[in-house]
Motif scaffolding. Structure first.
Motif, short mmCIF file in Angstrom:
data_model
loop_
_atom_site.label_atom_id
_atom_site.label_comp_id
_atom_site.label_asym_id
_atom_site.label_seq_id
_atom_site.Cartn_x
_atom_site.Cartn_y
_atom_site.Cartn_z
N LEU A 56 1.23 -1.44 -0.30
CA LEU A 56 0.15 -0.18 0.26
C LEU A 56 1.00 1.28 0.09
O LEU A 56 0.42 2.31 -0.57
CB LEU A 56 -0.71 0.12 1.35
N GLY A 57 2.45 0.90 0.45
CA GLY A 57 2.36 2.65 0.76
C GLY A 57 4.03 2.55 -0.51
O GLY A 57 4.06 3.78 -0.62
N SER A 58 4.19 1.79 -1.02
CA SER A 58 4.43 1.33 -2.65
C SER A 58 3.80 1.88 -3.52
O SER A 58 3.72 3.31 -4.64
CB SER A 58 5.09 0.15 -3.16
N LEU A 59 2.41 2.17 -3.55
CA LEU A 59 0.67 2.31 -4.66
C LEU A 59 1.04 4.16 -3.83
O LEU A 59 0.60 4.53 -5.03
CB LEU A 59 -0.22 1.50 -4.51
N GLY A 60 1.57 4.73 -2.69
CA GLY A 60 1.26 5.49 -2.75
C GLY A 60 0.07 6.02 -1.63
O GLY A 60 -0.25 7.40 -1.18
N PHE A 61 -0.48 4.64 -1.25
CA PHE A 61 -1.47 5.35 0.41
C PHE A 61 -1.03 5.40 1.66
O PHE A 61 0.16 5.16 1.80
CB PHE A 61 -2.33 3.91 0.45
N SER A 62 -1.37 6.38 1.86
CA SER A 62 -1.28 6.76 3.83
C SER A 62 -2.33 5.93 3.99
O SER A 62 -3.62 5.47 3.83
CB SER A 62 -1.77 8.19 3.51
N CYS A 63 -1.84 4.85 5.53
CA CYS A 63 -2.86 4.23 6.34
C CYS A 63 -2.97 5.13 7.58
O CYS A 63 -1.52 5.11 8.49
CB CYS A 63 -1.73 2.31 5.57
N CYS A 64 -4.15 4.41 8.16
CA CYS A 64 -4.25 4.66 9.88
C CYS A 64 -4.88 3.34 10.51
O CYS A 64 -6.04 3.49 9.80
CB CYS A 64 -5.39 5.99 9.97
N LEU A 65 -4.62 2.36 11.28
CA LEU A 65 -5.17 1.71 12.21
C LEU A 65 -6.00 2.41 13.12
O LEU A 65 -6.14 3.49 13.73
CB LEU A 65 -4.33 1.55 13.06
N LEU A 66 -7.49 2.42 12.96
CA LEU A 66 -8.60 2.88 13.82
C LEU A 66 -9.14 1.57 14.86
O LEU A 66 -9.69 0.54 14.54
CB LEU A 66 -9.45 3.11 12.90
N SER A 67 -8.72 1.78 16.07
CA SER A 67 -9.19 1.02 16.91
C SER A 67 -9.57 0.59 17.84
O SER A 67 -9.71 2.31 18.35
CB SER A 67 -8.00 -0.09 17.76
N ASN A 68 -10.26 0.69 18.83
CA ASN A 68 -11.33 0.73 20.06
C ASN A 68 -9.94 0.36 21.39
O ASN A 68 -10.33 -0.04 22.72
CB ASN A 68 -12.63 0.00 20.11
N ASN A 69 -9.39 -0.50 20.97
CA ASN A 69 -8.47 -1.61 22.00
C ASN A 69 -7.76 -0.34 22.25
O ASN A 69 -7.76 1.04 21.99
CB ASN A 69 -7.49 -2.33 20.87
N GLN A 70 -6.54 -0.79 23.41
CA GLN A 70 -5.99 0.39 24.41
C GLN A 70 -4.81 0.08 23.29
O GLN A 70 -4.16 -0.20 22.94
CB GLN A 70 -5.55 0.15 25.50
N ARG A 71 -3.93 1.65 24.04
CA ARG A 71 -2.87 1.53 23.12
C ARG A 71 -1.54 0.71 23.36
O ARG A 71 -0.72 0.62 22.02
CB ARG A 71 -1.74 3.22 23.69
N GLU A 72 -1.47 -0.06 23.88
CA GLU A 72 -0.37 -1.53 23.73
C GLU A 72 -0.51 -2.11 23.00
O GLU A 72 -0.42 -2.85 22.08
CB GLU A 72 -0.39 -1.39 25.62
N ASP A 80 5.34 -3.64 14.05
CA ASP A 80 6.25 -3.78 12.06
C ASP A 80 5.39 -3.22 11.25
O ASP A 80 5.85 -3.27 9.54
CB ASP A 80 6.29 -5.31 12.34
N ILE A 81 4.44 -2.67 11.27
CA ILE A 81 3.89 -1.60 10.02
C ILE A 81 4.14 -0.12 9.65
O ILE A 81 4.41 -0.28 9.35
CB ILE A 81 2.70 -2.43 10.46
N GLY A 82 4.16 0.14 11.09
CA GLY A 82 4.28 1.53 10.54
C GLY A 82 3.27 2.90 9.92
O GLY A 82 3.54 3.95 9.73
N ALA A 83 2.29 2.50 10.25
CA ALA A 83 1.25 3.49 9.95
C ALA A 83 1.37 4.16 11.12
O ALA A 83 0.98 4.47 12.21
CB ALA A 83 0.18 2.13 9.76
N HIS A 84 0.01 5.19 10.46
CA HIS A 84 -0.39 6.24 11.27
C HIS A 84 -1.78 5.13 12.56
O HIS A 84 -2.09 4.04 12.06
CB HIS A 84 -1.47 7.30 11.06
N PHE A 85 -1.65 5.60 13.95
CA PHE A 85 -2.93 4.92 14.78
C PHE A 85 -3.81 5.72 14.87
O PHE A 85 -2.87 7.00 16.01
CB PHE A 85 -2.02 3.96 14.98
N ILE A 86 -4.63 5.32 15.97
CA ILE A 86 -5.39 6.03 17.30
C ILE A 86 -6.11 5.26 17.89
O ILE A 86 -7.07 3.77 17.00
CB ILE A 86 -6.56 7.06 15.94
N GLU A 87 -5.56 4.48 19.05
CA GLU A 87 -5.80 3.48 20.37
C GLU A 87 -7.38 4.30 20.77
O GLU A 87 -7.86 5.45 20.38
CB GLU A 87 -5.32 3.20 20.73
N ASP A 88 -8.44 3.26 21.31
CA ASP A 88 -9.29 3.85 22.10
C ASP A 88 -10.07 4.46 21.12
O ASP A 88 -10.55 5.87 22.00
CB ASP A 88 -8.52 4.15 23.29
#
Length: 165
Positions: A56-72, A80-88
């Motif tokens: 996805l990065g090679s295509l030019g996409f920006s990615c973000c993980l959006l999870s209801n889980n906690q930060r840990e 190992d992914i290195g995407a943006h993320f938002i926890e909780d």
């Protein structure tokens, strides 16, 4: 009646989506749920997930993980992914989706969402005005609160498929 929960697409897996086609159509950001969308609940990123995000990065996409889980939990997957993320994220609240778009520098019309649950993932994406792709859960073992929701999802999906005919 159930339309607010209907995804734009329903596919077998996040790993079969034609991301190149979405990029050609002008999409530049992808928001992903993690558990049972990309890996089984609680699992770290595996080789397939790492390869997907690299692609996805090679295509030019920006990615973000959006999870209801906690930060840990989110940090462990993202190591190992290195995407943006938002926890909780409190999905289906729109705030997390909007924050993800701000983080990626995308808009509603250039962002798509991929997740495995109708009442949190898809409903939140629809509320935020995003194109949503529902994928089948990767693994049948789920947390107890999700087992009940899956039974309700079957009812909604019954009407979704009837409407698609």
């Amino acid at each position: 009646m159930f339309e607010r929960f209907y995804p734009d697409e329903y596919l077998d897996s996040a790993y079969v989506i034609d991301y190149t086609s979405f990029y050609q159509r002008g999409y530049r950001g992808i928001i992903f749920d993690i558990d049972n969308t990309l890996v089984p609940h609680g699992a770290p990123a595996d080789g397939r997930a790492r390869a997907l995000f690299s692609y996805l990065g090679s295509l030019g996409f920006s990615c973000c993980l959006l999870s209801n889980n906690q930060r840990e939990r989110v940090e462990m997957f993202n190591r190992d992914i290195g995407a943006h993320f938002i926890e909780d994220a409190h999905k289906p609240s729109r705030k997390g989706y909007q924050r993800a778009m701000e983080t990626m520098g995308t808009t509603r019309s250039t962002t798509l969402f991929v997740g495995d649950q109708l009442f949190t993932d898809v409903y939140g994406a629809r509320r935020a005005g995003l194109y949503s792709i529902l994928v089948k859960p990767i693994h049948p073992k789920e947390e107890i609160q999700i087992v009940f929701k899956r039974k309700l999802e079957k009812i909604v999906l019954y009407f979704y498929w009837r409407q698609k005919k």
